[in-house]
Design an enzyme around this catalytic site. Structure first.
Site, PDB file in Angstrom:
ATOM      1  N   THR A 191       0.629  -1.257   0.097  1.00  0.00           N
ATOM      2  CA  THR A 191      -0.029   0.017   0.004  1.00  0.00           C
ATOM      3  C   THR A 191       1.068   1.284   0.047  1.00  0.00           C
ATOM      4  O   THR A 191       0.413   2.095  -0.671  1.00  0.00           O
ATOM      5  CB  THR A 191      -1.004  -0.085   1.272  1.00  0.00           C
ATOM      6  OG1 THR A 191      -0.176   0.084   2.543  1.00  0.00           O
ATOM      7  CG2 THR A 191      -1.860  -0.955   1.095  1.00  0.00           C
ATOM      8  N   ARG A 233      -8.989  -5.075   1.246  1.00  0.00           N
ATOM      9  CA  ARG A 233     -10.138  -4.876   2.369  1.00  0.00           C
ATOM     10  C   ARG A 233     -10.018  -3.746   3.196  1.00  0.00           C
ATOM     11  O   ARG A 233     -11.081  -3.294   3.955  1.00  0.00           O
ATOM     12  CB  ARG A 233     -10.132  -6.174   3.230  1.00  0.00           C
ATOM     13  CG  ARG A 233     -10.761  -7.461   2.350  1.00  0.00           C
ATOM     14  CD  ARG A 233     -10.430  -8.642   2.921  1.00  0.00           C
ATOM     15  NE  ARG A 233     -10.991  -9.619   2.231  1.00  0.00           N
ATOM     16  CZ  ARG A 233     -10.328 -10.281   1.262  1.00  0.00           C
ATOM     17  NH1 ARG A 233      -9.069  -9.992   1.134  1.00  0.00           N
ATOM     18  NH2 ARG A 233     -10.699 -11.155   0.456  1.00  0.00           N
ATOM     19  N   HIS A 253      -0.962 -16.533  -6.171  1.00  0.00           N
ATOM     20  CA  HIS A 253      -2.052 -15.720  -6.987  1.00  0.00           C
ATOM     21  C   HIS A 253      -1.784 -15.271  -8.486  1.00  0.00           C
ATOM     22  O   HIS A 253      -2.186 -14.382  -8.835  1.00  0.00           O
ATOM     23  CB  HIS A 253      -2.687 -14.858  -6.170  1.00  0.00           C
ATOM     24  CG  HIS A 253      -3.502 -15.291  -4.815  1.00  0.00           C
ATOM     25  ND1 HIS A 253      -3.840 -14.672  -3.828  1.00  0.00           N
ATOM     26  CD2 HIS A 253      -3.783 -16.677  -4.589  1.00  0.00           C
ATOM     27  CE1 HIS A 253      -4.352 -15.345  -2.690  1.00  0.00           C
ATOM     28  NE2 HIS A 253      -4.460 -16.666  -3.252  1.00  0.00           N
ATOM     29  N   CYS A 283      -3.827 -22.559 -23.894  1.00  0.00           N
ATOM     30  CA  CYS A 283      -2.482 -23.146 -24.213  1.00  0.00           C
ATOM     31  C   CYS A 283      -1.482 -22.558 -23.297  1.00  0.00           C
ATOM     32  O   CYS A 283      -0.262 -23.118 -23.275  1.00  0.00           O
ATOM     33  CB  CYS A 283      -2.251 -23.136 -25.461  1.00  0.00           C
ATOM     34  SG  CYS A 283      -1.733 -21.340 -26.112  1.00  0.00           S
ATOM     35  N   SER A 332      -1.304  -9.100   5.578  1.00  0.00           N
ATOM     36  CA  SER A 332      -2.333  -9.901   4.980  1.00  0.00           C
ATOM     37  C   SER A 332      -3.493  -9.861   6.196  1.00  0.00           C
ATOM     38  O   SER A 332      -3.295 -10.232   7.224  1.00  0.00           O
ATOM     39  CB  SER A 332      -1.895 -11.295   4.694  1.00  0.00           C
ATOM     40  OG  SER A 332      -2.942 -12.263   4.342  1.00  0.00           O
ATOM     41  N   ASP A 385       2.287   0.076  11.242  1.00  0.00           N
ATOM     42  CA  ASP A 385       2.320   0.118   9.983  1.00  0.00           C
ATOM     43  C   ASP A 385       3.770  -0.631   9.581  1.00  0.00           C
ATOM     44  O   ASP A 385       4.770  -0.792  10.359  1.00  0.00           O
ATOM     45  CB  ASP A 385       2.622   1.709   9.767  1.00  0.00           C
ATOM     46  CG  ASP A 385       3.109   1.943   8.109  1.00  0.00           C
ATOM     47  OD1 ASP A 385       2.256   1.647   7.340  1.00  0.00           O
ATOM     48  OD2 ASP A 385       4.379   2.075   8.022  1.00  0.00           O
ATOM     49  N   ILE A 386       3.541  -1.333   8.384  1.00  0.00           N
ATOM     50  CA  ILE A 386       4.649  -2.267   7.927  1.00  0.00           C
ATOM     51  C   ILE A 386       5.772  -1.434   7.605  1.00  0.00           C
ATOM     52  O   ILE A 386       7.033  -1.866   8.031  1.00  0.00           O
ATOM     53  CB  ILE A 386       4.198  -2.911   6.697  1.00  0.00           C
ATOM     54  CG1 ILE A 386       3.173  -3.863   7.140  1.00  0.00           C
ATOM     55  CG2 ILE A 386       5.432  -3.760   6.012  1.00  0.00           C
ATOM     56  CD1 ILE A 386       2.233  -4.646   5.982  1.00  0.00           C
TER      57      ILE A 386
HETATM   58  P1  NAD Z   1      -6.053  -7.884   2.061  1.00  0.00           P
HETATM   59  O1  NAD Z   1      -6.546  -6.444   1.541  1.00  0.00           O
HETATM   60  O2  NAD Z   1      -7.287  -8.885   2.576  1.00  0.00           O
HETATM   61  O3  NAD Z   1      -5.480  -7.541   3.388  1.00  0.00           O
HETATM   62  C1  NAD Z   1      -4.567  -6.367   3.687  1.00  0.00           C
HETATM   63  C2  NAD Z   1      -4.158  -6.193   5.079  1.00  0.00           C
HETATM   64  O4  NAD Z   1      -2.777  -5.285   5.055  1.00  0.00           O
HETATM   65  C3  NAD Z   1      -5.197  -5.476   5.691  1.00  0.00           C
HETATM   66  O5  NAD Z   1      -5.567  -6.247   6.917  1.00  0.00           O
HETATM   67  C4  NAD Z   1      -4.844  -4.059   6.093  1.00  0.00           C
HETATM   68  O6  NAD Z   1      -5.335  -3.625   7.330  1.00  0.00           O
HETATM   69  C5  NAD Z   1      -3.365  -4.445   5.985  1.00  0.00           C
HETATM   70  N1  NAD Z   1      -2.404  -3.148   5.656  1.00  0.00           N
HETATM   71  C6  NAD Z   1      -2.628  -2.140   4.551  1.00  0.00           C
HETATM   72  N2  NAD Z   1      -1.636  -1.366   4.610  1.00  0.00           N
HETATM   73  C7  NAD Z   1      -0.719  -1.635   5.561  1.00  0.00           C
HETATM   74  C8  NAD Z   1       0.379  -0.852   6.336  1.00  0.00           C
HETATM   75  N3  NAD Z   1       0.992  -0.010   5.479  1.00  0.00           N
HETATM   76  N4  NAD Z   1       0.861  -1.508   7.465  1.00  0.00           N
HETATM   77  C9  NAD Z   1       0.336  -2.737   8.057  1.00  0.00           C
HETATM   78  N5  NAD Z   1      -0.823  -3.139   7.577  1.00  0.00           N
HETATM   79  C10 NAD Z   1      -1.371  -2.831   6.439  1.00  0.00           C
HETATM   80  O7  NAD Z   1      -4.906  -8.404   1.465  1.00  0.00           O
HETATM   81  P2  NAD Z   1      -4.493  -9.925   1.329  1.00  0.00           P
HETATM   82  O8  NAD Z   1      -4.772 -10.527   2.600  1.00  0.00           O
HETATM   83  O9  NAD Z   1      -3.205  -9.774   0.433  1.00  0.00           O
HETATM   84  O10 NAD Z   1      -5.619 -10.713   0.323  1.00  0.00           O
HETATM   85  C11 NAD Z   1      -6.171 -10.021  -0.821  1.00  0.00           C
HETATM   86  C12 NAD Z   1      -5.983 -10.730  -2.114  1.00  0.00           C
HETATM   87  O11 NAD Z   1      -5.754  -9.697  -3.008  1.00  0.00           O
HETATM   88  C13 NAD Z   1      -4.809 -11.424  -2.214  1.00  0.00           C
HETATM   89  O12 NAD Z   1      -4.948 -12.552  -2.646  1.00  0.00           O
HETATM   90  C14 NAD Z   1      -4.045 -10.483  -3.276  1.00  0.00           C
HETATM   91  O13 NAD Z   1      -3.547 -11.318  -4.589  1.00  0.00           O
HETATM   92  C15 NAD Z   1      -4.847  -9.614  -3.966  1.00  0.00           C
HETATM   93  N6  NAD Z   1      -4.326  -8.305  -3.998  1.00  0.00           N
HETATM   94  C16 NAD Z   1      -2.948  -7.885  -4.369  1.00  0.00           C
HETATM   95  C17 NAD Z   1      -2.607  -6.767  -4.419  1.00  0.00           C
HETATM   96  C18 NAD Z   1      -1.099  -6.509  -4.831  1.00  0.00           C
HETATM   97  O14 NAD Z   1      -0.599  -7.292  -5.493  1.00  0.00           O
HETATM   98  N7  NAD Z   1      -0.467  -5.334  -4.221  1.00  0.00           N
HETATM   99  C19 NAD Z   1      -3.428  -5.531  -4.043  1.00  0.00           C
HETATM  100  C20 NAD Z   1      -4.778  -5.794  -3.540  1.00  0.00           C
HETATM  101  C21 NAD Z   1      -5.339  -7.267  -3.721  1.00  0.00           C
END
Ligand code: NAD
Length: 253
Positions: A33, A41, A126, A137, A200, A242-243
């Site tokens: 993000t 989500r 994914h 193919c 996640s 925050d990550i």
């Molecule tokens: P998710 O959106 O379900 O969860 C993301 C989590 O990260 C949330 O709980 C959120 O509160 C937390 N978060 C967001 N920014 C943060 C930060 N800066 N610091 C700490 N926490 C933070 O995502 P998921 O569990 O990866 O599952 C969603 C699916 O969507 C996956 O299968 C993925 O393939 C796909 N997806 C991928 C991307 C990408 O490639 N960047 C983006 C959106 C969705």
């Protein structure tokens, strides 16, 4: 145990990293993000704007395929501009230091590879949205080619070799998980001594099964996410901050 403040969380994580010989990170949308790519989500995340198009609908309907590609092209500027975050860079530093034998990701944005981790060591559960494949193919296509076709015909293209639909190289809801990647993720989860679930919500299965698999096989489990997850109770350490802030101390030179 939940870290009461960021500093103590980082200290405990540092100790665990120092003691570990095989660390396996498992990343979700939250690690990206900071690069401008929204997660699914969080409020304002992709999920709240567009419900995903399931695989069977994509296969059955030209309209669904057109819509899927319209959405993908609408995101292109965001994906193209995205650079590895502090989280990605910290993991790349640990990888270069020989601490990480491989990384499991749910992300489709290619940012772990861009941060310097060898593509073979990034296990994409994914898939990858930075290129496309024929669902029949498997022929690979550049997105530029797909976009040109789409702009000219206003329709999602079919394969030039077998005429089956072309799709981003991602795994949609309802689509089979990639076998080799699942196998490698199981191996990594069972063999590591520290498993880091980062960014996640841990609600998308079967991917969300890997943290517990690692824990049951004897690894320590750390969850770094700014919201609670259902698996926090099983973690040895939860860093609910925050990550980028939590991982920046581990970014090397
Ligand atoms: P998710 O959106 O379900 O969860 C993301 C989590 O990260 C949330 O709980 C959120 O509160 C937390 N978060 C967001 N920014 C943060 C930060 N800066 N610091 C700490 N926490 C933070 O995502 P998921 O569990 O990866 O599952 C969603 C699916 O969507 C996956 O299968 C993925 O393939 C796909 N997806 C991928 C991307 C990408 O490639 N960047 C983006 C959106 C969705």
């Amino acid at each position: 145990m939940i870290a009461t403040d960021l500093r103590s969380g980082v200290e405990q994580l540092g100790d665990m990293i120092a003691e570990a010989s095989a660390i396996v990170p498992f990343t979700g949308a939250g690690i990206s993000t900071e690069s401008g790519i929204p997660d699914f989500r969080s409020p304002g995340g992709l999920w709240t704007r567009n419900q995903p198009i399931p695989f069977d609908e994509f296969v059955a309907s030209q309209d669904a395929r057109d819509e899927a590609w319209r959405r993908r092209f609408a995101m292109e500027a965001t994906f193209a501009a995205a650079k590895p975050t502090r989280g990605h860079r910290a993991l790349a530093s640990l990888y270069k230091a020989g601490k990480i034998p491989g990384l499991i990701t749910q992300n489709i944005d290619n940012l772990h590879q861009a941060s310097g981790i060898k593509a073979d060591d990034v296990i994409e559960l994914h898939g990858n949205t930075t290129y496309a494949r024929c669902i029949g193919c498997g022929k690979r296509y550049d997105l530029v080619w797909v976009k040109d076709h789409f702009d000219h015909t206003k329709r999602a293209p079919d394969c030039t070799r077998c005429e089956e639909p072309i799709k981003t190289a991602t795994i949609s809801f309802g689509q089979a998980m990639p076998e080799a990647e699942m196998r490698m993720a199981v191996e990594l989860s069972r063999q590591c001594d520290l498993f880091l679930a980062i960014g996640s919500s841990l609600v998308v299965w079967p991917a969300a099964g890997f943290p517990l698999m690692a824990k049951r096989a004897g690894a320590r489990l750390v969850i770094i996410n700014n919201e609670p997850t259902e698996q926090d109770v099983h973690a040895d350490l939860v860093i609910r901050f925050d990550i980028g802030e939590a991982l920046s101390p581990f970014v090397g030179n």
